[in-house]
Design a protein around this motif. Structure first.
Motif, PDB file in Angstrom:
ATOM      1  N   LYS A 107       5.805  23.835  11.988  1.00  0.00           N
ATOM      2  CA  LYS A 107       6.584  23.715  13.229  1.00  0.00           C
ATOM      3  C   LYS A 107       8.077  23.640  12.934  1.00  0.00           C
ATOM      4  O   LYS A 107       8.896  24.248  13.639  1.00  0.00           O
TER       5      LYS A 107
ATOM      6  N   ARG B 273      -1.107  32.191  11.323  1.00  0.00           N
ATOM      7  CA  ARG B 273      -1.085  30.736  11.109  1.00  0.00           C
ATOM      8  C   ARG B 273      -2.420  30.187  10.621  1.00  0.00           C
ATOM      9  O   ARG B 273      -2.490  29.497   9.593  1.00  0.00           O
ATOM     10  N   GLU B 274      -3.496  30.459  11.333  1.00  0.00           N
ATOM     11  CA  GLU B 274      -4.791  29.874  10.976  1.00  0.00           C
ATOM     12  C   GLU B 274      -5.291  30.415   9.638  1.00  0.00           C
ATOM     13  O   GLU B 274      -5.866  29.664   8.840  1.00  0.00           O
TER      14      GLU B 274
ATOM     15  N   ARG C 191      -3.460  18.853   6.038  1.00  0.00           N
ATOM     16  CA  ARG C 191      -3.283  19.851   7.099  1.00  0.00           C
ATOM     17  C   ARG C 191      -2.280  19.344   8.138  1.00  0.00           C
ATOM     18  O   ARG C 191      -1.469  20.122   8.656  1.00  0.00           O
ATOM     19  N   LYS C 192      -2.305  18.056   8.429  1.00  0.00           N
ATOM     20  CA  LYS C 192      -1.371  17.492   9.408  1.00  0.00           C
ATOM     21  C   LYS C 192       0.072  17.693   8.948  1.00  0.00           C
ATOM     22  O   LYS C 192       0.932  18.118   9.727  1.00  0.00           O
TER      23      LYS C 192
ATOM     24  N   ASP D 191       1.023  21.355   9.276  1.00  0.00           N
ATOM     25  CA  ASP D 191       1.331  21.727  10.659  1.00  0.00           C
ATOM     26  C   ASP D 191       2.748  21.291  11.036  1.00  0.00           C
ATOM     27  O   ASP D 191       3.476  22.019  11.731  1.00  0.00           O
ATOM     28  N   GLN D 192       3.130  20.117  10.581  1.00  0.00           N
ATOM     29  CA  GLN D 192       4.477  19.623  10.872  1.00  0.00           C
ATOM     30  C   GLN D 192       5.536  20.491  10.191  1.00  0.00           C
ATOM     31  O   GLN D 192       6.560  20.833  10.801  1.00  0.00           O
TER      32      GLN D 192
END
Length: 219
Positions: free
Chosen positions: A173, A194-195, A165-166, A169-170
């Protein structure tokens, strides 16, 4: 059961008997008890087909495929209705609950345009929403010029194919920062869900390949 080409050689009387048998079988199936059913996941969509007697182009088959905790995949619902109508989907979900399905799945996967989501929140509010990446990518790419779509597709794949997930997210972005200045409509289409697009990361990694899109129905 005969379908398609196999049914073409039947007489009108034989075909009538066959349709009556199908109708009775479908009726029994739609009235079956669901008291013993639990589902880990659902895939949901509205399917348009030419194999219908109605000539209303808005009507379709509302389809739910589910996976039980033991991994068994099965049809949950096949019903007539309007794909984007919350009321049509409410009829489907309320019927499931009335027949004993007291709890919804842990996660449901579907296109964001479905009226299903509003109905789901009313009948099974505990179920997590997962937007289909196949549909979302098409929507986002359609808001970009063709000259950029190849690069943008790779940038989107970097999100949903991320190992964690990290990392997702990157990548998310990076996509927003890369396209928001010139193509805000494309980034808005992505960012608003997004979620729901990244919900699958909260579930077992070995299931991710199945949870990112409505492929079980598409196929």
């Amino acid at each position: 059961m005969l379908v398609g080409e196999d049914a073409k050689g039947l007489s009108a009387a034989a075909l009538g008997r066959l349709k009556a048998a199908w109708a009775e079988e479908y009726k029994d199936w739609t009235q079956r008890s669901l008291e013993d059913r639990q589902y880990a996941y659902w895939w949901v969509d509205g399917i348009y087909t030419t194999l219908r007697e109605s000539d209303d182009p808005k009507r379709c088959l509302l389809v739910i495929i589910g996976v039980r905790p033991d991994g068994t995949k099965e049809w949950v619902a096949i019903s007539d209705g309007l794909r984007e109508s919350t009321e049509s989907w409410l009829d489907v979900l309320r019927d499931l609950k009335a027949r004993g399905l007291q709890a919804g799945p842990r996660l449901a996967v579907g296109d964001g345009a479905l009226g299903f989501w509003g109905a789901l929140d009313q009948v099974y509010p505990e179920t997590v929403h997962q937007r289909c990446w196949f549909h979302k990518m098409g929507n986002v790419l359609n808001a970009l010029p063709k000259s950029l779509q190849g690069k943008a597709k790779a940038d989107l794949q970097a999100i949903w194919m991320a190992p964690t997930r990290k990392h997702a997210d990157q990548a998310f972005k990076r996509f927003i920062n890369r396209y928001v200045a010139k193509y805000p409509k494309a980034t808005e289409k992505l960012e608003k869900d997004r979620e729901a697009l990244l919900a699958f990361f909260a579930f077992p990694a070995e299931h991710w390949v199945h949870l990112r899109a409505t492929n079980p129905i598409e196929s």
